[in-house]
Design an enzyme around this catalytic site. Structure first.
Site, PDB file in Angstrom:
ATOM      1  CD  GLU A   1      12.039 -70.814  18.970  1.00  0.00           C
ATOM      2  OE1 GLU A   1      11.730 -69.935  18.143  1.00  0.00           O
ATOM      3  OE2 GLU A   1      11.213 -71.405  19.688  1.00  0.00           O
TER       4      GLU A   1
ATOM      5  CG  ASN B   1      13.025 -68.738  21.656  1.00  0.00           C
ATOM      6  OD1 ASN B   1      13.783 -69.579  22.145  1.00  0.00           O
ATOM      7  ND2 ASN B   1      11.714 -68.944  21.549  1.00  0.00           N
TER       8      ASN B   1
ATOM      9  CE1 TYR C   1      13.874 -67.318  14.698  1.00  0.00           C
ATOM     10  CE2 TYR C   1      12.964 -66.878  16.871  1.00  0.00           C
ATOM     11  CZ  TYR C   1      13.234 -67.758  15.838  1.00  0.00           C
ATOM     12  OH  TYR C   1      12.882 -69.083  15.961  1.00  0.00           O
TER      13      TYR C   1
ATOM     14  NE  ARG D   1      12.984 -74.832  23.141  1.00  0.00           N
ATOM     15  CZ  ARG D   1      12.283 -73.828  22.628  1.00  0.00           C
ATOM     16  NH1 ARG D   1      12.661 -73.250  21.503  1.00  0.00           N
ATOM     17  NH2 ARG D   1      11.209 -73.387  23.226  1.00  0.00           N
TER      18      ARG D   1
ATOM     19  CG  HIS E   1       6.604 -74.109  21.503  1.00  0.00           C
ATOM     20  ND1 HIS E   1       7.977 -74.009  21.438  1.00  0.00           N
ATOM     21  CD2 HIS E   1       6.128 -73.316  20.519  1.00  0.00           C
ATOM     22  CE1 HIS E   1       8.311 -73.187  20.450  1.00  0.00           C
ATOM     23  NE2 HIS E   1       7.210 -72.759  19.870  1.00  0.00           N
TER      24      HIS E   1
ATOM     25  CD  GLU F   1       9.075 -66.859  20.978  1.00  0.00           C
ATOM     26  OE1 GLU F   1       8.023 -66.509  20.429  1.00  0.00           O
ATOM     27  OE2 GLU F   1      10.159 -66.878  20.386  1.00  0.00           O
TER      28      GLU F   1
HETATM   29  C1  BG6 Z   1       9.239 -68.216  17.720  1.00  0.00           C
HETATM   30  C2  BG6 Z   1       8.433 -69.427  18.123  1.00  0.00           C
HETATM   31  O1  BG6 Z   1       8.442 -67.089  17.931  1.00  0.00           O
HETATM   32  O2  BG6 Z   1       9.664 -68.084  16.420  1.00  0.00           O
HETATM   33  C3  BG6 Z   1       8.397 -70.541  17.110  1.00  0.00           C
HETATM   34  O3  BG6 Z   1       8.852 -69.901  19.372  1.00  0.00           O
HETATM   35  C4  BG6 Z   1       8.343 -69.942  15.727  1.00  0.00           C
HETATM   36  O4  BG6 Z   1       7.297 -71.349  17.408  1.00  0.00           O
HETATM   37  C5  BG6 Z   1       9.614 -69.159  15.491  1.00  0.00           C
HETATM   38  O5  BG6 Z   1       8.113 -70.854  14.696  1.00  0.00           O
HETATM   39  C6  BG6 Z   1       9.723 -68.547  14.125  1.00  0.00           C
HETATM   40  O6  BG6 Z   1       8.611 -67.753  13.905  1.00  0.00           O
HETATM   41  P1  BG6 Z   1       7.672 -67.922  12.637  1.00  0.00           P
HETATM   42  O7  BG6 Z   1       6.551 -66.994  12.870  1.00  0.00           O
HETATM   43  O8  BG6 Z   1       8.506 -67.573  11.464  1.00  0.00           O
HETATM   44  O9  BG6 Z   1       7.255 -69.357  12.623  1.00  0.00           O
END
Ligand code: BG6
Length: 473
Positions: free
Chosen positions: A371, A297, A299, A76, A120, A165
């Site tokens: 992500e 994505n 996290y 990707r 992006h 995002e």
């Molecule tokens: C996401 C984005 O928010 O998280 C990426 O799509 C980004 O571009 C990734 O790099 C991780 O976040 P950060 O702020 O740690 O780079």
């Protein structure tokens, strides 16, 4: 639900990883590329400029070879709008087309499916000057850019993502360097949601165009989805969690999938005199688009409690993954059950399963993780190794619960963690590393830019080779 027997990952599961153009390519003004908003912004103090990044522009062959060595089924990456159209509209830059042709062909040479993000975080600077997403013409600018991409790459690219995002562009634009507000803007919230409305229209039109021009291709959105938990079983905390779930997550997917505004968000906008202007025909455009899948994505999750304030704060997030407060709507709450990364982001693998389950029950579309990953300080040893057991542990736990979600009956197409290779973070520099491949450079010292395989590289290679069956070290 505890499963006694896990379902395997689908045979054609798309294992791979992600990057984005402005964070990985470098060569930001080379070979005819115009500047994007990222090239003209002031980078946060103490962090690198975005002119070299991982230098993938000059080293894509080496990088894709390493991805092939890991066994990637998919890569990707995003296409830089201003590399293709330096002014955002008008003349096409042939060297830009050539570069992405090369990247796509290089992927296909190894049997790696390109998964292309169309946008992006990198609006061409020339279009920023014309009002960016605040200008309704942005819808046509984006559709034109989409057409150029479909014409040039559509014979080989089968998977497309629209806007990365969009929810973060709307909620934390200044943190990721994208928000463009007109001078003396009287109602910033209204302006932001007007921009958001234009992005939604642009996305819908691009999806329709993709289906018209490329009948065999699949296209979907790519928001950042974090299920929002209530801080307690107090009923008002659940109301706050519903509020923030709607504002942060469901607005974007309700619109992409059902073509309608989420009622909680609409009511919040009404209260704040911030409803976007909707022209006749807009609703039809929204309803005409049908994504084939959802890219998202993930996290971590977010936890909130009821906000007792009646006025003041309107900042919805501190950064992509940390909630702050909207008076009377919700207030961020530090979840005491979760550990955090070195950069303060909570870690919640079980929340990944919860998020997938919730999304599938709402939308019933196949999903691909675009992500997921751990930002950490890595060290290159004198003998050229990078020992990153923390990253392996993070990924192992997330892959493991993804299999539980599959066993729950959720349809998962693939997994693309962030990131294939070290690159520059949105606001915390290159020292916050995510990659399987280490890039030999520091924040301000470019060093050799040589590539090194981290321990997680070998581990992920085995995960892919066994189609997710062997997650051990
Ligand atoms: C996401 C984005 O928010 O998280 C990426 O799509 C980004 O571009 C990734 O790099 C991780 O976040 P950060 O702020 O740690 O780079």
């Amino acid at each position: 639900m505890y499963h006694k027997k896990m379902k395997p990952f689908p045979k054609d599961f798309l294992w791979g990883a992600s990057t984005s153009a402005y964070q990985v390519e470098g060569a930001n003004l080379e070979d005819g590329k115009g500047p994007s908003c990222q090239d003209v912004k002031k980078v946060p103090e103490g962090t690198s400029e975005l002119n070299v990044c991982a230098d993938q522009y000059h080293r894509y062959k080496e990088d894709i070879k390493l991805m092939a060595e890991m066994g990637f089924k998919v890569y990707r990456f995003s296409i830089s709008w201003s590399r293709i159209l330096p002014e955002g509209t008008g003349a096409v830059n042939p060297l830009g087309i050539q570069y992405y042709n090369n990247v796509i062909d290089e992927c296909l040479k190894y049997g790696i499916e390109p998964l292309v993000t169309m946008f992006h975080f990198d609006m061409p600077a020339a279009l920023d000057k014309r009002g960016s997403w605040g200008n309704r013409e942005s819808v046509d600018w984006f559709v034109n850019f989409a057409k150029v991409m479909f014409e040039n790459f559509g014979d080989r690219v089968k998977y497309w993502l629209t806007i990365n995002e969009q929810n973060m562009l709307t909620l934390v634009g200044p943190v990721i360097g994208t928000l463009m507000l007109p001078e003396n803007c009287e109602n910033p919230l209204k302006e932001i949601y007007q921009q958001n409305h234009h992005m939604l229209l642009a996305q819908a039109k691009a999806m329709v165009l993709c289906h018209e021009m490329l009948p065999g291709a699949k296209i979907g959105p790519a928001p950042n989805i974090s299920l929002v938990y209530p801080a307690s079983c107090k009923p008002e905390d659940t109301t706050a969690a519903q509020n923030f779930n709607a504002i942060r997550n469901w607005l974007y997917l309700d619109m992409a999938v059902f073509g309608r505004y989420n009622n909680l968000v609409w009511s919040y906008l009404e209260e704040n005199d911030a409803c976007p202007e909707i022209l006749p025909g807009d609703e039809e455009i929204m309803k005409s688009a049908h994504p084939d899948f959802i890219g998202f994505n993930y996290y971590n999750t977010v936890t909130v409690e009821a906000s007792k304030s009646t006025e003041g704060s309107a900042a919805s997030l501190e950064d992509q993954q940390k909630a702050s407060e909207i008076a009377g709507v919700y207030k961020g709450f530090r979840n005491p059950n979760l550990l955090t990364t070195e950069f303060g982001w909570e870690i919640d693998p079980q929340g990944f399963r919860n998020t997938i389950r919730e999304m599938y029950s709402r939308y019933h579309l196949p999903m691909i993780v675009t992500e997921n990953g751990l930002g950490a300080y890595d060290t290159l040893t004198e003998d050229g190794k990078v020992h990153d057991p923390y990253r392996i542990e993070y990924l192992r736990q997330h892959i493991s619960v993804m299999q539980e979600a599959i066993t729950d009956g959720c349809e998962m197409m693939g997994y693309c963690p962030w990131s294939a290779i070290d690159l520059v973070s949105t606001h915390e520099g290159i020292r916050k590393r995510y990659g399987f491949i280490y890039v030999d450079r520091d924040e301000f010292d470019l060093k050799t830019l040589d590539r090194y395989r981290k321990d997680s590289f070998y581990w992920y290679k085995k995960v892919i080779a066994t189609n997710g069956e062997d997650l051990t070290d």
